[in-house]
Design a protein around this motif. Structure first.
Motif, PDB file in Angstrom:
ATOM      1  N   ASP A   1      -0.184  -2.164  16.586  1.00 31.06           N
ATOM      2  CA  ASP A   1      -0.128  -1.137  17.621  1.00 31.06           C
ATOM      3  C   ASP A   1      -0.023   0.277  17.068  1.00 31.06           C
ATOM      4  O   ASP A   1       0.136   1.234  17.815  1.00 31.06           O
ATOM      5  N   LYS A   2      -0.106   0.431  15.758  1.00 32.81           N
ATOM      6  CA  LYS A   2       0.022   1.772  15.186  1.00 32.81           C
ATOM      7  C   LYS A   2      -1.052   2.698  15.741  1.00 32.81           C
ATOM      8  O   LYS A   2      -2.228   2.335  15.816  1.00 32.81           O
ATOM      9  N   ASP A   3      -0.659   3.873  16.136  1.00 32.01           N
ATOM     10  CA  ASP A   3      -1.568   4.894  16.662  1.00 32.01           C
ATOM     11  C   ASP A   3      -2.331   4.430  17.892  1.00 32.01           C
ATOM     12  O   ASP A   3      -3.390   4.948  18.201  1.00 32.01           O
ATOM     13  N   GLY A   4      -1.789   3.449  18.575  1.00 35.52           N
ATOM     14  CA  GLY A   4      -2.508   2.917  19.727  1.00 35.52           C
ATOM     15  C   GLY A   4      -2.302   3.722  21.000  1.00 35.52           C
ATOM     16  O   GLY A   4      -2.885   3.417  22.026  1.00 35.52           O
ATOM     17  N   PHE A   5      -1.476   4.739  20.951  1.00 37.04           N
ATOM     18  CA  PHE A   5      -1.087   5.415  22.188  1.00 37.04           C
ATOM     19  C   PHE A   5      -1.997   6.587  22.558  1.00 37.04           C
ATOM     20  O   PHE A   5      -1.871   7.144  23.641  1.00 37.04           O
ATOM     21  N   HIS A   6      -2.896   7.004  21.661  1.00 39.62           N
ATOM     22  CA  HIS A   6      -3.737   8.163  21.971  1.00 39.62           C
ATOM     23  C   HIS A   6      -4.733   7.829  23.082  1.00 39.62           C
ATOM     24  O   HIS A   6      -5.407   6.805  23.013  1.00 39.62           O
ATOM     25  N   THR A   7      -4.788   8.708  24.071  1.00 41.51           N
ATOM     26  CA  THR A   7      -5.662   8.464  25.217  1.00 41.51           C
ATOM     27  C   THR A   7      -7.104   8.296  24.765  1.00 41.51           C
ATOM     28  O   THR A   7      -7.840   7.454  25.260  1.00 41.51           O
ATOM     29  N   ASN A   8      -7.519   9.119  23.811  1.00 39.87           N
ATOM     30  CA  ASN A   8      -8.892   9.053  23.324  1.00 39.87           C
ATOM     31  C   ASN A   8      -8.995   8.189  22.076  1.00 39.87           C
ATOM     32  O   ASN A   8      -9.926   8.337  21.294  1.00 39.87           O
ATOM     33  N   GLY A   9      -8.032   7.282  21.917  1.00 39.67           N
ATOM     34  CA  GLY A   9      -7.914   6.526  20.664  1.00 39.67           C
ATOM     35  C   GLY A   9      -9.194   5.884  20.179  1.00 39.67           C
ATOM     36  O   GLY A   9      -9.408   5.756  18.979  1.00 39.67           O
ATOM     37  N   ASP A  10     -10.052   5.478  21.113  1.00 35.00           N
ATOM     38  CA  ASP A  10     -11.278   4.809  20.687  1.00 35.00           C
ATOM     39  C   ASP A  10     -12.302   5.786  20.132  1.00 35.00           C
ATOM     40  O   ASP A  10     -13.330   5.372  19.613  1.00 35.00           O
ATOM     41  N   ARG A  11     -12.038   7.071  20.286  1.00 27.36           N
ATOM     42  CA  ARG A  11     -13.034   8.049  19.856  1.00 27.36           C
ATOM     43  C   ARG A  11     -12.520   8.963  18.750  1.00 27.36           C
ATOM     44  O   ARG A  11     -13.249   9.813  18.266  1.00 27.36           O
ATOM     45  N   ILE A  12     -11.241   8.805  18.372  1.00 30.00           N
ATOM     46  CA  ILE A  12     -10.710   9.672  17.317  1.00 30.00           C
ATOM     47  C   ILE A  12     -10.872   8.983  15.964  1.00 30.00           C
ATOM     48  O   ILE A  12     -10.405   7.864  15.767  1.00 30.00           O
ATOM     49  N   SER A  13     -11.532   9.651  15.049  1.00 31.68           N
ATOM     50  CA  SER A  13     -11.678   9.091  13.706  1.00 31.68           C
ATOM     51  C   SER A  13     -11.222  10.107  12.681  1.00 31.68           C
ATOM     52  O   SER A  13     -11.176  11.306  12.950  1.00 31.68           O
TER      53      SER A  13
ATOM     54  N   GLU B   1     -23.300  14.661  17.880  1.00 32.61           N
ATOM     55  CA  GLU B   1     -22.503  13.592  18.483  1.00 32.61           C
ATOM     56  C   GLU B   1     -21.005  13.862  18.367  1.00 32.61           C
ATOM     57  O   GLU B   1     -20.197  13.151  18.941  1.00 32.61           O
ATOM     58  N   ILE B   2     -20.642  14.850  17.577  1.00 31.75           N
ATOM     59  CA  ILE B   2     -19.219  15.143  17.402  1.00 31.75           C
ATOM     60  C   ILE B   2     -18.796  16.215  18.397  1.00 31.75           C
ATOM     61  O   ILE B   2     -19.382  17.291  18.457  1.00 31.75           O
ATOM     62  N   GLU B   3     -17.784  15.867  19.206  1.00 33.62           N
ATOM     63  CA  GLU B   3     -17.400  16.740  20.293  1.00 33.62           C
ATOM     64  C   GLU B   3     -16.349  17.744  19.844  1.00 33.62           C
ATOM     65  O   GLU B   3     -16.353  18.902  20.250  1.00 33.62           O
ATOM     66  N   LYS B   4     -15.425  17.267  18.995  1.00 31.25           N
ATOM     67  CA  LYS B   4     -14.309  18.122  18.642  1.00 31.25           C
ATOM     68  C   LYS B   4     -13.906  17.828  17.198  1.00 31.25           C
ATOM     69  O   LYS B   4     -14.057  16.693  16.732  1.00 31.25           O
ATOM     70  N   VAL B   5     -13.407  18.853  16.514  1.00 33.07           N
ATOM     71  CA  VAL B   5     -12.898  18.649  15.164  1.00 33.07           C
ATOM     72  C   VAL B   5     -11.530  19.309  15.060  1.00 33.07           C
ATOM     73  O   VAL B   5     -11.349  20.438  15.529  1.00 33.07           O
ATOM     74  N   VAL B   6     -10.557  18.604  14.492  1.00 34.81           N
ATOM     75  CA  VAL B   6      -9.239  19.195  14.254  1.00 34.81           C
ATOM     76  C   VAL B   6      -8.830  18.876  12.828  1.00 34.81           C
ATOM     77  O   VAL B   6      -8.957  17.731  12.392  1.00 34.81           O
ATOM     78  N   ARG B   7      -8.413  19.920  12.115  1.00 32.13           N
ATOM     79  CA  ARG B   7      -7.942  19.698  10.743  1.00 32.13           C
ATOM     80  C   ARG B   7      -6.435  19.870  10.691  1.00 32.13           C
ATOM     81  O   ARG B   7      -5.861  20.670  11.444  1.00 32.13           O
ATOM     82  N   THR B   8      -5.816  19.113   9.816  1.00 31.70           N
ATOM     83  CA  THR B   8      -4.374  19.296   9.598  1.00 31.70           C
ATOM     84  C   THR B   8      -4.122  19.308   8.106  1.00 31.70           C
ATOM     85  O   THR B   8      -4.972  18.901   7.320  1.00 31.70           O
TER      86      THR B   8
ATOM     87  N   ASN C   1     -15.602  11.774  18.696  1.00 30.32           N
ATOM     88  CA  ASN C   1     -17.030  11.627  18.902  1.00 30.32           C
ATOM     89  C   ASN C   1     -17.341  11.595  20.394  1.00 30.32           C
ATOM     90  O   ASN C   1     -16.491  11.289  21.215  1.00 30.32           O
ATOM     91  N   LYS C   2     -18.597  11.927  20.735  1.00 31.74           N
ATOM     92  CA  LYS C   2     -18.995  11.886  22.149  1.00 31.74           C
ATOM     93  C   LYS C   2     -18.990  10.443  22.616  1.00 31.74           C
ATOM     94  O   LYS C   2     -19.089   9.513  21.824  1.00 31.74           O
ATOM     95  N   LYS C   3     -18.933  10.266  23.938  1.00 35.85           N
ATOM     96  CA  LYS C   3     -18.581   8.953  24.484  1.00 35.85           C
ATOM     97  C   LYS C   3     -19.472   7.800  24.043  1.00 35.85           C
ATOM     98  O   LYS C   3     -19.001   6.714  23.783  1.00 35.85           O
ATOM     99  N   ASN C   4     -20.800   8.038  23.955  1.00 38.58           N
ATOM    100  CA  ASN C   4     -21.638   6.885  23.630  1.00 38.58           C
ATOM    101  C   ASN C   4     -22.150   6.895  22.192  1.00 38.58           C
ATOM    102  O   ASN C   4     -23.111   6.226  21.872  1.00 38.58           O
ATOM    103  N   ALA C   5     -21.481   7.653  21.343  1.00 35.39           N
ATOM    104  CA  ALA C   5     -21.937   7.708  19.953  1.00 35.39           C
ATOM    105  C   ALA C   5     -21.477   6.450  19.208  1.00 35.39           C
ATOM    106  O   ALA C   5     -20.399   5.932  19.452  1.00 35.39           O
ATOM    107  N   ASP C   6     -22.327   5.972  18.321  1.00 32.34           N
ATOM    108  CA  ASP C   6     -21.990   4.794  17.537  1.00 32.34           C
ATOM    109  C   ASP C   6     -21.370   5.229  16.209  1.00 32.34           C
ATOM    110  O   ASP C   6     -21.962   5.999  15.455  1.00 32.34           O
ATOM    111  N   LEU C   7     -20.167   4.716  15.933  1.00 33.00           N
ATOM    112  CA  LEU C   7     -19.399   5.216  14.796  1.00 33.00           C
ATOM    113  C   LEU C   7     -20.074   4.923  13.458  1.00 33.00           C
ATOM    114  O   LEU C   7     -20.056   5.734  12.544  1.00 33.00           O
TER     115      LEU C   7
END
Lengths: 220, 786
Positions: free
Chosen positions: B46-58, B91-98, B224-230
Motif C-alpha cells: 500500500d505504499k504511496d497508494g493514497f495519491h488521487t492521481n496515483g495511477d498517473r504519477i511516475s 503526453e506529459i501533463e505536469k512535471v514537478v521536481r523536488t 501523464n495524460k489520462k490515456n497515455a501508455d507508460l
C-alpha cells in the motif's frame, strides 16, 4: 404384498473365486407378518437383512418393495423408500453417543424434514409410550443396555414404518431385558407392524409367525 | 437441522479434548502467523497508494550508460530534465521536481528547531495528495522566499496556531535566510515514501547546485495524460538527455511512483525487484504455514473420523443424505476454524507490538477498517475451504454397512494421503530450517568478517551548522579528554557513501581510456591510522608534508582500475583541484556493505571539508567520553546532540537481512511446532488404533524398546523422506538468495545435515511421548475391553 425377493444372488470375489453370500433367495413377505431368520454364523442372515433394508446391494435377482422394483431404483430414490417405510433395530443399539435420548429419537424426523412442532409432539408421544420421559436428557452411555435398546426400538418406530428390521435385537441383553423387547415386538406386530428379525435364539424365534432357516446363503 | 449440527460439533469437541486442542492450537498458530504476515504484506503493497492521481504519477529514472555497458539506475535527474520533458512530450501533463530532504536549522525568534526540508516546484501540492490545513495549493510556493510547514513543526514554532504570514529563518549553506510561511500541510500518511517536514521552492537550492544535465540533484515526477501508455512514454523519453541535453551517458525511463517502493532494484535500466522479493518470500512463508496447519487438520480429522464412522452409519440408515452429512462435517470444520480465528486474533493482539518492533512498522488490528476484515475473512475462508472440504467429503462417503461395523481402518488411499501430507509438511519445515540456518550463518559471516578496518570503540558525531564553525577548537577540546584516544574527521559517513564521479584524470591515463568511476572520501589527518587501515604502497597523509592537503591516496581497487604500474608520485586532477599527487595506496577495506564489491576509491586529505568527527575512545571509557562529547557540543551549539557507534552503524547496513533472519526464525519455529502438533496427533491416533496389537505383542514377550521401534519407525521414515526431497530444493533457493551478497559463505552439505538431524530429533521426541505411553501400558488393561 409388502416385498418380494426373486432369485437373489450376492457374492464377493475372493482369490479369483466367487464366494456366495446369498444364493438364489426367494421370499415373499405380506403386511403384518412376523418373520424370524435363523441360521449359524456366516449363513447370510445379516446380509439378507441388509439387502431387505436396502443398505446393501445384490448381484443378481429382483427385489420389489410395494411394487417398486428396488433393483432398478437410483440410490436417492431407494433412500427415500427405506426412510419412509423401514425402521432398523441393531444388536449394538447404534445410538449416537453425542446426542441425548430425546435428540436420538428426533434424528430420523430431522431427515424427513418435519416441522419442529410436529417433531416435538412425535418424540413426546414415543417417550410416553415407552415410559422413558424421565430419561430424555440422558446420553446413551448413562443408560443400561436394555434401556438403550428400548430407545433403539423407539427410534425405529418414530417415523411410523411399515416394516421393522431387527438384527439380533436381544444379542447384547440379559434374558429379562430380552423378554421385554420381544414382548414389545409382539405387541407392535399385533398393532400391524411387519417385523423381520434375525436371531440365534430358538426361544426368540418362536415369537415369529414364520421361521426362515439359512445355511451357507441358501434357504433350507 | 443446523442446530443439530452445531450441537454435535460442540459435544464432539468436548468429548475429544486432546484432538480438539491439537487441532485448535495448530490452526490458531498457523492463522496467527498468516494474519501477521498478511497485515505486513498489505501494508507493504500500500505504499504511496493514497495519491488521487496515483495511477498517473511516475518518477523519472536516470540510467548511466558507458562503454562498459548499462550501469546503475537511480531516481536523480538533472535540473533541466523536467522542462525538456514538458516541452517535448505532449503526453506529459505536469512535471514537478523536488530535492532530497536535508536537515535544516529553522529559527523563529528565540525558538530553534531542526526540520527536514525539501525543495519543490510550484505544482507540488497539486500533483501529490498531501492536503493543506491552511493556505492555497496553487500559490504557496510561487515566491522564492515561501515556505510550507508541517502541522507538527508549525505547532512547535507557533504554539498559538497562527503560522500563516510569519517569517522564519533557515540556515542554508551557512547563511541565515528569511522565509515566509504561506501554508501548513496536514500530517503525512505513514505509507508515503516521500517524507518531509517543510517545503521551500526548488530554486532555493539552485545556487548550491547547477543546471547541468550531468548533476543529478533533483527528483523529477511527471503526471501523464489520462490515456497515455507508460511503456510507450518511457521509450519516448529515453534519449532526451542525448537529443536535447547533449548528455550521451544517460538515458531516462519512467517508473510509477506506487511501484518505486517495491521495485527499487534495477538492472540494465529496468526494475528487477527489491522489497517485492521479501513480500513474495514472506507471502510464500505465510501460505506454507497455513498449508501446514490445514494439512494437520485434514490428517487429524480424517484419522479420527474412523471413530465417528458409527455415527455416520447410523445417520445414513436413519435416512441422512450425503449432502446433509457433508454439511454436518463442514459445519464442524467451520466451528473449529472459527474458534481458531478467535485465538489467533488474541495472539495477534498480544504479539503485534513485538512484531512491529522487528518489522519497524506500526501495524494494528484495526477493527474499524473494512480492509482488516478483508484480510481476516480471506484467510479464514481459505482455511475453511482448504481444511474442511476433504474430510467432510471423505466422511460423508463412508458406506453405511461398513461404517456401522467400524470396518474402515485399512483404507489405503486415505492413509497414503495422510503420509503424503506429513511428508509435504516436513519438506516445508526442512526448507525453512535450512533457509534460516543459511541466513543466520551469512549474517554471522558478515559480522565477523575482517573489513580491513578497526571498528571497535569508534564513535562518530556529525557537526551541525553551529559547531562546524568551531570544528578546530572542538576537536582539540575532545582530544584533551582522558577517555578519548584520538579525534579525526571525514567528509562523509564512509560506510554509506552515495555517489561517485567520473571526473578524475591522472598522469599516464591514455587518451582513449573509457569512462571510469571512483568514490571520493575526504578525510582529516590520522583517520587512516585511527581505523587501522593499512597502507600497502607509499605513505599515509601526514602533517609533516604541507602539500598533503592537495594530495591523494587510492585504494587497491582504484589502482587496478587505473591500470598504473607505479602510482606513487603520479599527479591527478578532478573537480578543479590542481597540483595534487598520489602519495600512497591503501589496502582495500569494506566501506560499502558486503552486498557489493569494494569500489575504486580516491582519498583526499581535506581537513577543512570534514563535518563528521570520528572519535576513538579508550576501552571501558565510552560512557564518560560520550558525556564529555555532549558537554562539548552544548558549549558550541544549541541544536540536538547526536552520535553513532561505528560498529552499530555498519551492522545497520544489514537491517533488512536481520529482519529476515528474526522473522524467519520465528515463523520456522511456528511451522515446526505446528507440524509436530500434527505428528503428535497422528502418533496419538496410531497408538490408539494399535493398542490391542501392542497388548498382544507384549503378552507374547515384546519389550518396550522393540515396541518403541515398531511404532516410531513409520513416522521417522516419513520425515526422512521429506528431508531427502527438501535438500535440493532449499539448496537451490538459498544458493539464489546468497547471490545478493558479493561476499558470502559457501553453502555446504553439513548445513543441511544439521538441519535434518535437528528436525529428525524433534520429530522423534514428538512421536515418542505417545509411543512410550502405549508401550508401557499394562496389556491387561487394553485387552480387558473385549
Amino acid at each position: 404384498m409388502l416385498l418380494q425377493l426373486n432369485n437373489i444372488f450376492k457374492w464377493v470375489q475372493q482369490g479369483g473365486q466367487r464366494v456366495f453370500l446369498l444364493k438364489d433367495i426367494n421370499l415373499q413377505v405380506e403386511e403384518g407378518e412376523f418373520i424370524s431368520i435363523m441360521g449359524p454364523s456366516g449363513s447370510g442372515k445379516s446380509t439378507l437383512l441388509n439387502v431387505i433394508g436396502m443398505l446393501d446391494g445384490f448381484d443378481e435377482g429382483e427385489y420389489n418393495f410395494f411394487d417398486e422394483p428396488v433393483h432398478q431404483l437410483k440410490e436417492k430414490h431407494r433412500a427415500n423408500l427405506y426412510k419412509q417405510y423401514i425402521g432398523f433395530v441393531f444388536q449394538a443399539y447404534h445410538l449416537i453417543d453425542e446426542l441425548t435420548v430425546y435428540e436420538n429419537l428426533e434424528m430420523p424426523l430431522l431427515y424427513k424434514k418435519l416441522k419442529g412442532s410436529e417433531r416435538k409432539a412425535m418424540v413426546a408421544d414415543m417417550l410416553d409410550r415407552f415410559n422413558i420421559v424421565g430419561k430424555k436428557d440422558l446420553f446413551p452411555s448413562q443408560l443400561s443396555g436394555g434401556q438403550q435398546q428400548l430407545v433403539g426400538v423407539a427410534r425405529a418406530l418414530i417415523s411410523k414404518p411399515k416394516l421393522i428390521l431387527a438384527d439380533e435385537p436381544t444379542g447384547n441383553l440379559n434374558s429379562q431385558q430380552g423378554i421385554e423387547i420381544m414382548e414389545l415386538f409382539k405387541e407392535l406386530n399385533e398393532e400391524g407392524v411387519t417385523i423381520i428379525q434375525v436371531t440365534h435364539s430358538e426361544k426368540n424365534a418362536q415369537y415369529g409367525k414364520r421361521i426362515i432357516n439359512l445355511l451357507d446363503g441358501r434357504k433350507i | 437441522m443446523l442446530k443439530n449440527h452445531f450441537k454435535i460439533a460442540f459435544r464432539n469437541l468436548l468429548k475429544r479434548k486432546g484432538y480438539a486442542t491439537i487441532n485448535i492450537v495448530g490452526l490458531s498458530l498457523g492463522l496467527w502467523c498468516t494474519l501477521l504476515i498478511g497485515l505486513w504484506i498489505v501494508d507493504e503493497l500500500d505504499k504511496d497508494g493514497f495519491h488521487t492521481n496515483g495511477d498517473r504519477i511516475s518518477q523519472v529514472m536516470s540510467t548511466f550508460v558507458s562503454e562498459d555497458g548499462i550501469g546503475d539506475s537511480w531516481n536523480g535527474t538533472g535540473y533541466p530534465v523536467g522542462e525538456a520533458l514538458l516541452d517535448n512530450v505532449p503526453e506529459i501533463e505536469k512535471v514537478v521536481r523536488t530535492t532530497w530532504q536535508r536537515d535544516v536549522v529553522t529559527n523563529f525568534g528565540e525558538k530553534t528547531i531542526n526540520a527536514k526540508v525539501i525543495g519543490a516546484d510550484v505544482g507540488f501540492f497539486e500533483l501529490f495528495s498531501f492536503p493543506l490545513k491552511e493556505g492555497d495549493v496553487k500559490n504557496c510556493l510561487t515566491d522564492l522566499k515561501n515556505i510550507v510547514l508541517s502541522v507538527e513543526k508549525a505547532q512547535l514554532l507557533f504554539p498559538d496556531g497562527n503560522a500563516l504570514g510569519k517569517t522564519v529563518n533557515l540556515i542554508l549553506d551557512e547563511t541565515e535566510e528569511p522565509f515566509m510561511v504561506t501554508a501548513v500541510f496536514e500530517s503525512l500518511p505513514e505509507n508515503s515514501t516521500i517524507q518531509f517536514e517543510a517545503v521551500v521552492p526548488l530554486d532555493t537550492f539552485l545556487p548550491m547546485n547547477n543546471k547541468s544535465w550531468g548533476n543529478t540533484w533533483v527528483q523529477t515526477y511527471i503526471l501523464n495524460k489520462k490515456n497515455a501508455d507508460l511503456t510507450e512514454l518511457s521509450k519516448k523519453i529515453k534519449d532526451i538527455p542525448n537529443t536535447i541535453g547533449g548528455d550521451a551517458n544517460r538515458t531516462l525511463s519512467l517508473q510509477l511512483l506506487k511501484d518505486r517502493y517495491l521495485y527499487s532494484k534495477f538492472e540494465n535500466g529496468s526494475p528487477i525487484g527489491g522489497r517485492i522479493d521479501n513480500v513474495i518470500l514472506f507471502g510464500i512463508i505465510a501460505v506454507f504455514t497455513l498449508l501446514i496447519a490445514c494439512f494437520n487438520f485434514i490428517n487429524l480429522t480424517t484419522a479420527w473420523a474412523i471413530k465417528r464412522s458409527k455415527e455416520v452409519g447410523i445417520k445414513k440408515v436413519l435416512g441422512a443424505g450425503k449432502l446433509s452429512l457433508l454439511t454436518q462435517f463442514f459445519v464442524e470444520s467451520i466451528v473449529l476454524v472459527f474458534i481458531s480465528v478467535l485465538v489467533a486474533l488474541m495472539l495477534s493482539y498480544i504479539s503485534i507490538p513485538f512484531f512491529n518492533v522487528i518489522t519497524e512498522k506500526s501495524l494494528a488490528l484495526d477493527f474499524t477498517e473494512p480492509r482488516f476484515y478483508g484480510i481476516l475473512s480471506t484467510i479464514a475462508l481459505a482455511t475453511i475451504l482448504l481444511s474442511g472440504i476433504y474430510p467432510a467429503y471423505s466422511m460423508a462417503s463412508f458406506k453405511s454397512t461398513n461404517a456401522l461395523h467400524e470396518k474402515l481402518q485399512g483404507k489405503g488411499a486415505e492413509s497414503a494421503l495422510r503420509k503424503g501430507l506429513v511428508v509435504f509438511q516436513f519438506i516445508l519445515c526442512m526448507a525453512m530450517i535450512s533457509g534460516t540456518l543459511v541466513v543466520y550463518l551469512q549474517l554471522d559471516f558478515i559480522q565477523n568478517k575482517n573489513l580491513g578496518l578497526n571498528k571497535e570503540n569508534i564513535i562518530f558525531m556529525p557537526l551541525d551548522g553551529q559547531t562546524i564553525l568551531q570544528s578546530k577548537t572542538i576537536k582539540e577540546e575532545l582530544a584533551s579528554f582522558s577517555g578519548i584516544k584520538n579525534v579525526s574527521a571525514a567528509g562523509t559517513n564512509f560506510i554509506d557513501m552515495g555517489g561517485s564521479t567520473q571526473d578524475p584524470t591522472w598522469e599516464g591515463r591514455p587518451a582513449n581510456d573509457p569512462i571510469k568511476s571512483f568514490s571520493i572520501l575526504d578525510l582529516d589527518f590520522e583517520l587512516l591510522e585511527m581505523l587501522n587501515i593499512q597502507v600497502v604502497e607509499g605513505r599515509s597523509f601526514s602533517k609533516t608534508f604541507a602539500t598533503d592537503t592537495l594530495n591523494y591516496m587510492i585504494n587497491e581497487a582504484a589502482l587496478k582500475l587505473m591500470n598504473l604500474d607505479d602510482p606513487i608520485g603520479k599527479s591527478m586532477q578532478f573537480w578543479g583541484d590542481e597540483g595534487g599527487k598520489i602519495v600512497g595506496v591503501v589496502k582495500d577495506f569494506h566501506f560499502n556493505s558486503l552486498h557489493n564489491q569494494i569500489a575504486p576509491m580516491i582519498l583526499r586529505c581535506r581537513p577543512n571539508e570534514t563535518w563528521l568527527l570520528y572519535i576513538k575512545t579508550t576501552a571501558g571509557n565510552t560512557q564518560d567520553a560520550i558525556a564529555h562529547m555532549q558537554k562539548t557540543h552544548q558549549k558550541f551549539s544549541d541544536l540536538p546532540f547526536s552520535y553513532h557507534f561505528l560498529d552499530e552503524a555498519i551492522e545497520n547496513g544489514y537491517r533488512e537481512e536481520q529482519k529476515i533472519q528474526q522473522l524467519s526464525t520465528i515463523f520456522t519455529t511456528l511451522a515446526i511446532i505446528i507440524s509436530c502438533l500434527g505428528l503428535f496427533g497422528l502418533a496419538m491416533f496410531t497408538a490408539n488404533q494399535r493398542i490391542k496389537e501392542i497388548a498382544v505383542r507384549k503378552v507374547l514377550g515384546a519389550n518396550i524398546a522393540g515396541l518403541f521401534k515398531l511404532l516410531s519407525k513409520d513416522f521417522i521414515k516419513l520425515v526422512g523422506l521429506a528431508l531427502l526431497i527438501a535438500v535440493p530444493i532449499s539448496w537451490y533457493v538459498m544458493q539464489h538468495w546468497i547471490q545478493n551478497f558479493a561476499f558470502h559463505i559457501t553453502i555446504q552439505w553439513w548445513m543441511f545435515l544439521s538441519a535434518g538431524v535437528l528436525l529428525l530429533a524433534i520429530a522423534l521426541v514428538t512421536v515418542s511421548y505417545q509411543t512410550l505411553k502405549v508401550a508401557t501400558t499394562n496389556p491387561s488393561k487394553s485387552l480387558r475391553t473385549e
